[in-house]
Scaffold this active site. Structure first.
Site, PDB file in Angstrom:
ATOM      1  NE  ARG A 167       1.363  10.711  -2.152  1.00 55.98           N
ATOM      2  CZ  ARG A 167       0.796   9.595  -1.671  1.00 55.98           C
ATOM      3  NH1 ARG A 167      -0.094   9.653  -0.693  1.00 55.98           N
ATOM      4  NH2 ARG A 167       1.111   8.413  -2.177  1.00 55.98           N
ATOM      5  CE  LYS A 227      -4.099  -0.027   5.391  1.00 50.03           C
ATOM      6  NZ  LYS A 227      -3.521  -0.799   4.297  1.00 50.03           N
ATOM      7  NE  ARG A 245       3.288   3.604  -3.575  1.00 55.82           N
ATOM      8  CZ  ARG A 245       1.961   3.531  -3.699  1.00 55.82           C
ATOM      9  NH1 ARG A 245       1.190   4.478  -3.215  1.00 55.82           N
ATOM     10  NH2 ARG A 245       1.420   2.481  -4.288  1.00 55.82           N
ATOM     11  CG  ASP A 280      -4.959   4.108   3.109  1.00 56.57           C
ATOM     12  OD1 ASP A 280      -5.502   3.684   2.071  1.00 56.57           O
ATOM     13  OD2 ASP A 280      -4.351   3.364   3.905  1.00 56.57           O
ATOM     14  NE  ARG A 336       2.137  -1.434  -2.092  1.00 56.47           N
ATOM     15  CZ  ARG A 336       3.420  -1.291  -2.409  1.00 56.47           C
ATOM     16  NH1 ARG A 336       3.805  -0.248  -3.100  1.00 56.47           N
ATOM     17  NH2 ARG A 336       4.315  -2.177  -2.043  1.00 56.47           N
ATOM     18  N   PRO A 372       0.252   1.616   8.024  1.00 58.97           N
ATOM     19  CG  PRO A 372      -1.144  -0.273   8.062  1.00 58.97           C
ATOM     20  CD  PRO A 372      -1.165   1.244   8.037  1.00 58.97           C
ATOM     21  CG  MET A 373       3.376   1.735   4.334  1.00 62.31           C
ATOM     22  SD  MET A 373       4.089   3.206   3.594  1.00 62.31           S
ATOM     23  CE  MET A 373       4.465   4.177   5.046  1.00 62.31           C
ATOM     24  CB  ALA A 374       5.707  -4.572   4.546  1.00 58.55           C
ATOM     25  CG  HIS A 412      -2.796  -2.473  -0.033  1.00 57.75           C
ATOM     26  ND1 HIS A 412      -3.248  -3.370   0.909  1.00 57.75           N
ATOM     27  CD2 HIS A 412      -1.443  -2.500   0.074  1.00 57.75           C
ATOM     28  CE1 HIS A 412      -2.210  -3.915   1.532  1.00 57.75           C
ATOM     29  NE2 HIS A 412      -1.103  -3.394   1.044  1.00 57.75           N
TER      30      HIS A 412
END
Ligand SMILES: Cc1cc2nc3c(=O)[nH]c(=O)nc-3n(C[C@H](O)[C@H](O)[C@H](O)COP(=O)(O)O)c2cc1C
Length: 368
Positions: free
Chosen positions: A296, A234, A316, A292, A261, A85-87, A258
């Site tokens: 990669r 999460k 990302r 998460d 972050r 989920p990303m804003a 996160h």
């Protein structure tokens, strides 16, 4: 001549493409890391450093096919690579999560939908991909209740309760001006409110949408009750916290920094995963652990699954991919990782994800 990019190279290419067109304040927000960026950098390095001990002489299909499918909370998926989920995805693409969801549906994956989305749930669901709603508990809990009820009514399969956001200030990317989405000139900073009408908001003070800092374990059961959905917590790194979440009614946890972050000095997800898996298993063998932050490569996905993760979320690279190439960019990220995973499985003698067992991970990475 065709060149085949690794997932790591693809992520770098999509990021460069996206940055060349996005406004600096948006790229700065997406690329942001906490502290001096050490948790993010080490998170990438920790997954990349995991080494596998291939198994041989296990037979396998003559055509070399392996099965990457699994089930997450009972929902079948063709790949254990899920979309985090990303804003603010409408800043990446005009259709935001609805565009990303098309790629997720095509990949047979699942997506998390941020509290800070600007896209109506029905448009996200229309793509046909399974999705989970990510919850930031808002200061006005009645608004959170409305949101989770609407998410459930619109087809969300679970709630992802994010608990690692204890500060209302976002980290800033080193060297980049930090501009909050709420302050973007063109920004959908109050994007979450699109799922609410002005009538819902009547009587709520303007700060009502700020995440509350007092989320406690009782919140897990409350959310499950009001939504009727299973709750996954999460942003858990400590084994004791993970055990407490499951004892409090969570059906799973996501081991996450996160994306580096939140706390620059944080342990990485790769390091934290084995301890969390052991703690969760001790409480409930059926509870699921996800991971998460910095995943990669297909080898990293395989290692995460071998260490006990049910699936991983990728962040990302998919956001940049959505900005650079829309659904095609997201699809390439998910497809590339899944293809690499299949190659690693084949070489490790794993016909299905159930064959990815802890003995495949070199012992120096396993906790005593
Ligand atoms: C631009 C951006 C926005 C994010 N927004 C949210 C969010 O709204 N809710 C949440 O729980 N996590 C959010 N995250 C964290 C991701 O869900 C995920 O944990 C992280 O991106 C995974 O790390 P990775 O980017 O290294 O793959 C966000 C991450 C990014 C990069």
């Amino acid at each position: 001549m065709t060149t085949h990019l690794t997932s790591t190279q693809l992520a770098a290419e999509l990021e460069a493409e996206a940055r060349s067109t996005l406004p600096a304040h948006v790229s700065g927000y997406v690329g942001a890391t906490a502290g001096a960026g050490e948790c993010h950098a080490e998170g990438l390095a920790a997954w990349a450093a995991l080494r596998l001990v291939p198994r041989v002489l296990r037979g396998g299909r003559a055509d070399g096919a392996v099965d990457t499918s699994t089930a997450v909370l009972g929902t079948p998926v063709r790949t254990p690579v899920l979309l985090a989920p990303m804003a603010q995805q409408v800043a990446a693409h005009p259709r935001g999560e609805a565009e990303a969801a098309r790629a997720v549906a095509a990949a047979g994956s699942l997506l998390g939908v941020s509290t800070n989305t600007a896209v109506p749930f029905t448009e996200v669901g229309a793509a046909g991909a399974p999705w989970w709603y990510q919850v930031y508990v808002l200061r006005d809990r009645s608004l959170t209740q409305l949101l989770v009820e609407r998410a459930a009514a619109s087809g969300a399969g679970a709630l992802l309760l994010t608990v690692d956001t204890t500060s209302l200030t976002q980290p800033s990317e080193p060297g980049a001006a930090s501009v909050e989405p709420t302050e973007w000139p063109d920004g959908p900073g109050r994007a979450r409110l699109t799922a609410l009408t002005s009538a819902d908001l009547a009587g709520s003070e303007s700060g009502a949408a700020s995440p509350a800092l007092d989320v406690d374990l009782g919140t897990v059961r409350w959310l499950a009750e009001v939504s009727g959905l299973p709750v996954v917590v999460k942003g858990v790194l400590h084994p004791d916290d993970a055990a407490a979440c499951v004892e409090a009614g969570a059906v799973g946890v996501v081991v996450s920094t996160h994306g580096g972050r939140r706390l620059g000095a944080s342990v990485t997800s790769a390091e934290a995963l084995p301890g969390v898996v052991a703690a969760v298993r001790a409480v409930s063998p059926a509870a699921e652990v996800y991971a998460d932050s910095g995943v990669r490569s297909g080898a990293a996905v395989a290692a995460a699954l071998a260490l006990g993760a049910r699936a991983v979320f990728v962040g990302r690279p998919a956001w940049w991919g959505l900005a650079a190439r829309g659904a095609d960019g997201v699809g390439r990220v998910l497809g590339g990782l899944t293809e690499e995973l299949a190659g690693v499985m084949r070489q490790c003698g794993a016909a299905s994800v159930a064959d990815l067992t802890p003995d495949l991970v070199a012992s120096r990475h396993l906790r005593a």
